[in-house]
Each structure stands twice: as structure tokens, then as C-alpha cells.
Design an enzyme around this catalytic site. Sequence first.
Site, PDB file in Angstrom:
ATOM      1  N   HIS A 217      77.630  -5.962   6.835  1.00 22.60           N
ATOM      2  CA  HIS A 217      79.003  -5.563   6.502  1.00 22.60           C
ATOM      3  C   HIS A 217      79.828  -6.814   6.194  1.00 22.60           C
ATOM      4  O   HIS A 217      79.514  -7.913   6.664  1.00 22.60           O
ATOM      5  CB  HIS A 217      79.638  -4.824   7.676  1.00 22.60           C
ATOM      6  CG  HIS A 217      79.084  -3.466   7.910  1.00 22.60           C
ATOM      7  ND1 HIS A 217      79.742  -2.526   8.677  1.00 22.60           N
ATOM      8  CD2 HIS A 217      77.932  -2.866   7.483  1.00 22.60           C
ATOM      9  CE1 HIS A 217      79.030  -1.421   8.727  1.00 22.60           C
ATOM     10  NE2 HIS A 217      77.925  -1.598   8.014  1.00 22.60           N
TER      11      HIS A 217
ATOM     12  N   GLU B 219      82.669  -7.878   7.271  1.00 22.87           N
ATOM     13  CA  GLU B 219      83.207  -8.571   8.441  1.00 22.87           C
ATOM     14  C   GLU B 219      82.126  -9.392   9.148  1.00 22.87           C
ATOM     15  O   GLU B 219      82.368 -10.525   9.553  1.00 22.87           O
ATOM     16  CB  GLU B 219      83.830  -7.572   9.431  1.00 22.87           C
ATOM     17  CG  GLU B 219      85.008  -6.818   8.892  1.00 22.87           C
ATOM     18  CD  GLU B 219      84.632  -5.512   8.182  1.00 22.87           C
ATOM     19  OE1 GLU B 219      85.529  -4.695   7.949  1.00 22.87           O
ATOM     20  OE2 GLU B 219      83.443  -5.306   7.851  1.00 22.87           O
TER      21      GLU B 219
ATOM     22  N   CYS C 144      84.473  -1.017  11.274  1.00 24.00           N
ATOM     23  CA  CYS C 144      83.713  -0.029  12.041  1.00 24.00           C
ATOM     24  C   CYS C 144      83.573  -0.540  13.481  1.00 24.00           C
ATOM     25  O   CYS C 144      83.916  -1.690  13.779  1.00 24.00           O
ATOM     26  CB  CYS C 144      82.341   0.184  11.393  1.00 24.00           C
ATOM     27  SG  CYS C 144      81.201  -1.209  11.620  1.00 24.00           S
TER      28      CYS C 144
ATOM     29  N   CYS D 213      81.733  -3.896  13.705  1.00 26.18           N
ATOM     30  CA  CYS D 213      82.513  -5.036  13.223  1.00 26.18           C
ATOM     31  C   CYS D 213      83.684  -5.346  14.155  1.00 26.18           C
ATOM     32  O   CYS D 213      83.987  -6.514  14.398  1.00 26.18           O
ATOM     33  CB  CYS D 213      82.992  -4.773  11.793  1.00 26.18           C
ATOM     34  SG  CYS D 213      81.623  -4.714  10.610  1.00 26.18           S
TER      35      CYS D 213
END
Length: 156
Positions: free
Chosen positions: A52, A54, A82, A85
Amino acid sequence: MNDADYMRLAISAAVQGVEEGQTPFGACIVRDGEVLSCSHNQVWDRVDITAHAEILAIREACRKIGSVDLSGSVIYSSCEPCPMCFSACHWARIRKIFFGAGIEDARRIGFNEITFSNHMMKEQGGSPLEVEGGFLKEEAQAVFRLWLEKKSCPVY
């Protein structure tokens, strides 16, 4: 540069990701006015569900400063992080999260989001992270529309 400028870097990273056939998420980490990292999701490119924006931005920032402690840093994310993250931000001791679009926005376009908001995780988990959501939300949501037009990779 100011918060809006940094958020636009995250949004630009998300656009770059869409242009490269990835999903519409970007993040930028800043500390003391220095951009430590900017990244976009690379889940499909790396065949890594944890890639992801992040997470990749945190990894890059940590390598840049030679430490896993990002105290004092701020992360700008085109979409609400999420739970994975958010937890990584907490563990890296990031001071504040700014995000544009919300988890529900991502869910509406088909992403398999867990609907625990960052505010809920902060409260229930006792995290000191500051959270400011809906920051430049319309600009962040525009990346979702771009992705829907291109739809070069599936949702996950």
C-alpha cells in the site's frame, strides 16, 4: 510548502499509480518541512498485498533517515489509511495523518475495505496519532474517478 501542497503530492502519487496501472492511492511523509518519501500503491506490480502507498512511503522514509522512528512526521494520504496502514503509522510514531477520501468512498467504488475508521482505531486503540480526514477530499476523490475511467487493474 504547506499541508495542502503536501497532500497534493500524495494525490499526484496516486495519479501516477493509476497511470502505471495500479490502484488509486498515494501517500507522502514529511518531517520538519522535508519530504521524506512519496509513493503510490504497488500491490499489482509487486504481487504483494501489503504494498500500500502508506506502507511503501513508511519503508522509504525509514530507510532515508536510517531509523524506524518517524517521530514528528506527518503522513498525507489520498485516502483514509486501512487498519494495516494506520497501525504502521502508529508503530512508526508518526505524529499526524491527513487523509482526503474516506474508507467508505473507497468501498463505494468496489474496494474490499474494512470499515474501521482511523478515528475509531485511534480511540479504541489509545493511539496518540492525530487524524484529520476529508482534507482536499474532492481532489482525492477525483483520482477514484480517473481510476474508474481507466480501470487497468482489478480492485482488491
